[in-house]
Write a protein that holds these residues in place. Structure first.
Motif, PDB file in Angstrom:
ATOM      1  N   LYS A 123      -1.101   7.918 -14.719  1.00  0.00           N
ATOM      2  CA  LYS A 123      -2.311   7.228 -14.249  1.00  0.00           C
ATOM      3  C   LYS A 123      -2.927   6.442 -15.410  1.00  0.00           C
ATOM      4  CE  LYS A 123      -5.295   9.417 -11.684  1.00  0.00           C
ATOM      5  NZ  LYS A 123      -6.217  10.457 -11.162  1.00  0.00           N
ATOM      6  N   GLU A 127       0.856  -1.188   0.000  1.00  0.00           N
ATOM      7  CA  GLU A 127       0.000   0.000   0.000  1.00  0.00           C
ATOM      8  C   GLU A 127       0.897   1.244   0.000  1.00  0.00           C
ATOM      9  OE1 GLU A 127      -3.734   1.888   2.569  1.00  0.00           O
ATOM     10  OE2 GLU A 127      -2.943  -0.104   3.027  1.00  0.00           O
ATOM     11  N   PRO A 144      -5.596  -5.563  -5.491  1.00  0.00           N
ATOM     12  CA  PRO A 144      -5.293  -4.191  -5.070  1.00  0.00           C
ATOM     13  C   PRO A 144      -3.954  -4.121  -4.333  1.00  0.00           C
ATOM     14  CG  PRO A 144      -7.563  -4.758  -4.547  1.00  0.00           C
ATOM     15  CD  PRO A 144      -6.893  -6.025  -4.962  1.00  0.00           C
ATOM     16  N   ASP A 145      -3.276  -2.986  -4.476  1.00  0.00           N
ATOM     17  CA  ASP A 145      -2.000  -2.734  -3.788  1.00  0.00           C
ATOM     18  C   ASP A 145      -0.937  -3.769  -4.144  1.00  0.00           C
ATOM     19  OD1 ASP A 145      -2.977  -0.449  -2.380  1.00  0.00           O
ATOM     20  OD2 ASP A 145      -3.971  -1.785  -0.952  1.00  0.00           O
ATOM     21  N   HIS A 176      -6.039   4.887 -16.092  1.00  0.00           N
ATOM     22  CA  HIS A 176      -7.339   4.975 -15.434  1.00  0.00           C
ATOM     23  C   HIS A 176      -8.453   4.744 -16.451  1.00  0.00           C
ATOM     24  CE1 HIS A 176      -9.941   7.429 -12.358  1.00  0.00           C
ATOM     25  NE2 HIS A 176     -10.203   6.126 -12.340  1.00  0.00           N
ATOM     26  N   HIS A 200      -0.952   2.999 -11.377  1.00  0.00           N
ATOM     27  CA  HIS A 200       0.063   4.035 -11.481  1.00  0.00           C
ATOM     28  C   HIS A 200       1.322   3.421 -12.084  1.00  0.00           C
ATOM     29  CE1 HIS A 200      -2.127   6.315  -8.044  1.00  0.00           C
ATOM     30  NE2 HIS A 200      -2.522   6.734  -9.221  1.00  0.00           N
ATOM     31  N   HIS A 246       1.678  -0.174 -10.372  1.00  0.00           N
ATOM     32  CA  HIS A 246       1.148  -0.354  -9.021  1.00  0.00           C
ATOM     33  C   HIS A 246      -0.362  -0.253  -9.069  1.00  0.00           C
ATOM     34  CE1 HIS A 246       0.558   1.135  -4.681  1.00  0.00           C
ATOM     35  NE2 HIS A 246       0.885  -0.143  -4.615  1.00  0.00           N
ATOM     36  N   SER A 247      -1.038  -1.274  -8.600  1.00  0.00           N
ATOM     37  CA  SER A 247      -2.502  -1.326  -8.691  1.00  0.00           C
ATOM     38  C   SER A 247      -3.149  -0.601  -7.516  1.00  0.00           C
ATOM     39  CB  SER A 247      -2.980  -2.779  -8.737  1.00  0.00           C
ATOM     40  OG  SER A 247      -2.586  -3.472  -7.574  1.00  0.00           O
ATOM     41  N   LYS A 248      -4.187   0.172  -7.826  1.00  0.00           N
ATOM     42  CA  LYS A 248      -4.942   0.894  -6.797  1.00  0.00           C
ATOM     43  C   LYS A 248      -6.396   0.418  -6.741  1.00  0.00           C
ATOM     44  CE  LYS A 248      -3.251   3.600  -4.666  1.00  0.00           C
ATOM     45  NZ  LYS A 248      -2.436   3.456  -3.451  1.00  0.00           N
ATOM     46  N   ASP A 266       2.142   5.187  -1.264  1.00  0.00           N
ATOM     47  CA  ASP A 266       1.742   6.487  -1.800  1.00  0.00           C
ATOM     48  C   ASP A 266       2.672   6.836  -2.961  1.00  0.00           C
ATOM     49  OD1 ASP A 266       4.135   7.509  -0.694  1.00  0.00           O
ATOM     50  OD2 ASP A 266       3.125   8.222   1.110  1.00  0.00           O
ATOM     51  N   HIS A 267       2.458   7.997  -3.577  1.00  0.00           N
ATOM     52  CA  HIS A 267       3.232   8.349  -4.765  1.00  0.00           C
ATOM     53  C   HIS A 267       4.719   8.483  -4.451  1.00  0.00           C
ATOM     54  CE1 HIS A 267      -0.499   8.729  -6.787  1.00  0.00           C
ATOM     55  NE2 HIS A 267      -0.838   9.897  -6.268  1.00  0.00           N
TER      56      HIS A 267
END
Length: 281
Positions: free
Chosen positions: A82, A49, A244-245, A84, A271, A115-117, A51-52
């Motif tokens: 992104k 998990e 995810p993550d 998206h 990302h 990286h999957s969100k 962050d940028h």
């Protein structure tokens, strides 16, 4: 840190467990990760998990940032793109044909990090094909035929002003920049040696490879079709199912990839960072 065995007969896709990428990685672990990455082509880190800033820090452990010529990155993080797609979109999934990222550049990126969100409940797999193993399995006659040939690479099919993304009618959330610069070309040997291992690989792909140098069009198309068909055999493919993550990093020098659809009506957010390539030996 634990590195598992490859997830497929294609010798691609090793999962790394018991590591927290939110923390700075020691040099000895970076070396182990890099060795596994260039050996197995695709390396997977579940349950990260990030962050940028943490994603950027991880990428910088493996080289300089690559250049993103036709994808518009995040304004506050100019090296992160992104990927998206929102639930209502009708545009085709991005990256839906076999390719090696930015192979049309003079020095293509050595690696790509994704990286999957947000992951849809169905579809959205990424397929990877082992182009080094595909080269190894070629007949001696074919190896001799292509050993001195160069292929021309260009971004014009997807990214030129008259390319796929410029002409598509459906709106897309991803920010794509089409340009006349996409018509530029650059040649690479069809049989390319990995800068770090010396292993030979087939450095061609259906999206960016447009022809073979100094060869009549019909003969060039026929030879490329045979090579693409060979590379796309099931025995060379690893199918990656996302969670995810999850962070994965692949080696563009020995792997081609494509994104599958099958998740209409659901959101998907990734990302991406590319890692600059190394000069050829």
């Amino acid at each position: 840190m634990k590195i598992n065995k490859p997830n497929s007969s294609a010798n691609l896709g090793v999962a790394v467990e018991n590591i927290d990428l939110k923390k700075p990685i020691k040099n000895n672990l970076i070396n182990k990760i890099r060795d596994a990455w260039i050996r197995y082509g695709v390396i997977i880190f579940p349950n990260q998990e990030l962050d940028h800033e943490q994603l950027e820090l991880f990428a910088q452990s493996f080289g300089c940032y690559g250049d993103e010529p036709f994808l518009i990155p995040m304004s506050e993080h100019p090296h992160i793109v992104k990927l998206h797609r929102k639930p209502h979109e009708q545009a085709s999934p991005f990256g839906g044909a076999w390719h090696s990222d930015w192979s049309f550049q003079a020095i293509p990126p050595s690696g790509t990090i994704l990286h999957s969100k947000i992951i849809p409940p169905q579809g959205g797999d990424t397929l990877f094909a082992n182009t080094a193993q595909a080269y190894d399995d070629l007949s001696t006659d074919m190896k001799n035929k292509i050993k001195d040939l160069k292929a021309v690479h260009s971004a014009k099919r997807p990214y030129a002003k008259d390319g796929f993304y410029a002409l598509e009618k459906e709106k897309r959330t991803m920010k794509i920049h089409t340009s006349d610069e996409a018509n530029q070309t650059f040649s690479h040997p069809i049989v390319k040696e990995h800068e770090e291992t010396g292993r030979k690989t087939l450095f061609i792909n259906p999206v960016y490879t447009i022809n073979i140098e100094n060869m009549p069009t019909t003969e060039s198309d026929d030879l490329l079709f045979k090579l693409f068909s060979h590379m796309g055999q099931e025995k060379y493919i690893y199918r990656h199912k996302w969670e995810p993550d999850m962070l994965i990093m692949w080696d563009n020098r020995t792997v081609i990839h494509m994104a599958e659809g099958g998740y209409d009506g659901y959101e998907r957010l990734m990302h991406r960072i590319t890692i600059a390539g190394l000069p050829s030996n």
